[in-house]
Design an enzyme around this catalytic site. Sequence first.
Site, PDB file in Angstrom:
ATOM      1  N   GLU A 282      20.731 -40.346   6.227  1.00 39.72           N
ATOM      2  CA  GLU A 282      21.943 -40.641   5.483  1.00 39.72           C
ATOM      3  C   GLU A 282      22.026 -39.938   4.130  1.00 39.72           C
ATOM      4  OE1 GLU A 282      23.433 -44.850   7.272  1.00 39.72           O
ATOM      5  OE2 GLU A 282      22.235 -44.958   5.449  1.00 39.72           O
TER       6      GLU A 282
ATOM      7  N   TRP B   8      15.715 -48.969   4.731  1.00 38.62           N
ATOM      8  CA  TRP B   8      16.282 -48.193   3.636  1.00 38.62           C
ATOM      9  C   TRP B   8      16.374 -48.974   2.322  1.00 38.62           C
ATOM     10  CZ3 TRP B   8      18.951 -49.978   7.907  1.00 38.62           C
ATOM     11  CH2 TRP B   8      19.911 -50.961   7.678  1.00 38.62           C
TER      12      TRP B   8
ATOM     13  N   CYS C 184      26.256 -52.579   3.131  1.00 41.91           N
ATOM     14  CA  CYS C 184      26.068 -51.154   3.387  1.00 41.91           C
ATOM     15  C   CYS C 184      26.837 -50.786   4.643  1.00 41.91           C
ATOM     16  CB  CYS C 184      24.592 -50.789   3.509  1.00 41.91           C
ATOM     17  SG  CYS C 184      23.660 -51.787   4.662  1.00 41.91           S
TER      18      CYS C 184
ATOM     19  N   GLU D   9      17.926 -43.586  10.464  1.00 44.80           N
ATOM     20  CA  GLU D   9      18.917 -43.468   9.382  1.00 44.80           C
ATOM     21  C   GLU D   9      18.705 -42.137   8.672  1.00 44.80           C
ATOM     22  OE1 GLU D   9      21.450 -45.052   8.916  1.00 44.80           O
ATOM     23  OE2 GLU D   9      21.198 -47.169   9.370  1.00 44.80           O
TER      24      GLU D   9
ATOM     25  N   GLU E 109      32.832 -58.120   5.228  1.00 42.45           N
ATOM     26  CA  GLU E 109      31.581 -58.780   5.568  1.00 42.45           C
ATOM     27  C   GLU E 109      31.380 -60.091   4.825  1.00 42.45           C
ATOM     28  OE1 GLU E 109      28.173 -56.263   5.278  1.00 42.45           O
ATOM     29  OE2 GLU E 109      28.988 -54.768   6.665  1.00 42.45           O
TER      30      GLU E 109
ATOM     31  N   TYR F 192      18.137 -39.747   2.515  1.00 41.79           N
ATOM     32  CA  TYR F 192      16.878 -40.209   3.078  1.00 41.79           C
ATOM     33  C   TYR F 192      16.883 -40.105   4.598  1.00 41.79           C
ATOM     34  CZ  TYR F 192      19.727 -44.448   3.371  1.00 41.79           C
ATOM     35  OH  TYR F 192      20.748 -45.339   3.599  1.00 41.79           O
TER      36      TYR F 192
ATOM     37  N   HIS G  60      29.385 -47.289   6.546  1.00 46.37           N
ATOM     38  CA  HIS G  60      29.799 -45.899   6.659  1.00 46.37           C
ATOM     39  C   HIS G  60      31.304 -45.791   6.446  1.00 46.37           C
ATOM     40  CE1 HIS G  60      26.399 -46.693   9.423  1.00 46.37           C
ATOM     41  NE2 HIS G  60      25.915 -45.596   8.879  1.00 46.37           N
TER      42      HIS G  60
ATOM     43  N   HIS H 175      22.848 -42.146  15.095  1.00 42.19           N
ATOM     44  CA  HIS H 175      21.630 -42.866  14.720  1.00 42.19           C
ATOM     45  C   HIS H 175      20.499 -42.711  15.740  1.00 42.19           C
ATOM     46  CE1 HIS H 175      24.551 -44.919  12.069  1.00 42.19           C
ATOM     47  NE2 HIS H 175      23.508 -45.129  11.294  1.00 42.19           N
TER      48      HIS H 175
ATOM     49  N   HIS I 102      24.570 -38.131   8.010  1.00 45.82           N
ATOM     50  CA  HIS I 102      25.939 -38.622   7.912  1.00 45.82           C
ATOM     51  C   HIS I 102      26.146 -39.370   6.599  1.00 45.82           C
ATOM     52  CE1 HIS I 102      23.592 -41.842   9.882  1.00 45.82           C
ATOM     53  NE2 HIS I 102      24.385 -42.678   9.217  1.00 45.82           N
TER      54      HIS I 102
END
Length: 197
Positions: free
Chosen positions: A132, A175, A83, A130, A103, A119, A85, A41, A48
């Site tokens: 991604e 994002w 959101c 970001e 979460e 993006y 990874h 990042h 990624h």
Amino acid sequence: MAITPATTTQQASEGTAEAILLELVDEDGVTIGTAEKLAAHQAPGQLHRAFSVFLFDDRGRLLLQQRALGKYHSPGVWSNTCCGHPYPGEAPFAAAARRTFEELGASPALLAEAGTVRYNHPDPASGLVEQEYNHLFVGLVQAPLRPDAREVGDTAFVTPAELAERHAKDRFSAWFMTVLDAARPAIRELTGDAPGW
């Protein structure tokens, strides 16, 4: 390619700290290596794999999450339901379901793929970027939620009108609108008679 400075860590099953690795991908979403999470990042960012989840209640309202103040990236801002990874080798669908439960303390009642979006969004506050290849998911969630305070500062179910009002006055992730716009066709199919999405 593996970059593993000891900056962002998770506790392994034996109690030792190890670097969190992300999957690096090419423009077609094909895995080409791994990088440590924070390193991926840092400007200019490394492309990624990521995922974004949009969950709705039985009234067609979107569940928003306010990111906890202690998060290293975009703390305190509002964003979509969840959101994150995938771990290297983890299917995005499995990662999305896993992180939603971790979460928010609730598993999706329904979760469906909603396409991908690529993006590049810098975060002016942190200087992080970001880059991604983001896998999108839409679904349904039922109360009660039991958010993890280390991850989530607050939650809110919103109608399209309430989202527009909140988006005009509150800080949202860089994002958020990109992933929301990309997911809209699947959201409209999911919510059916809920106008405005």
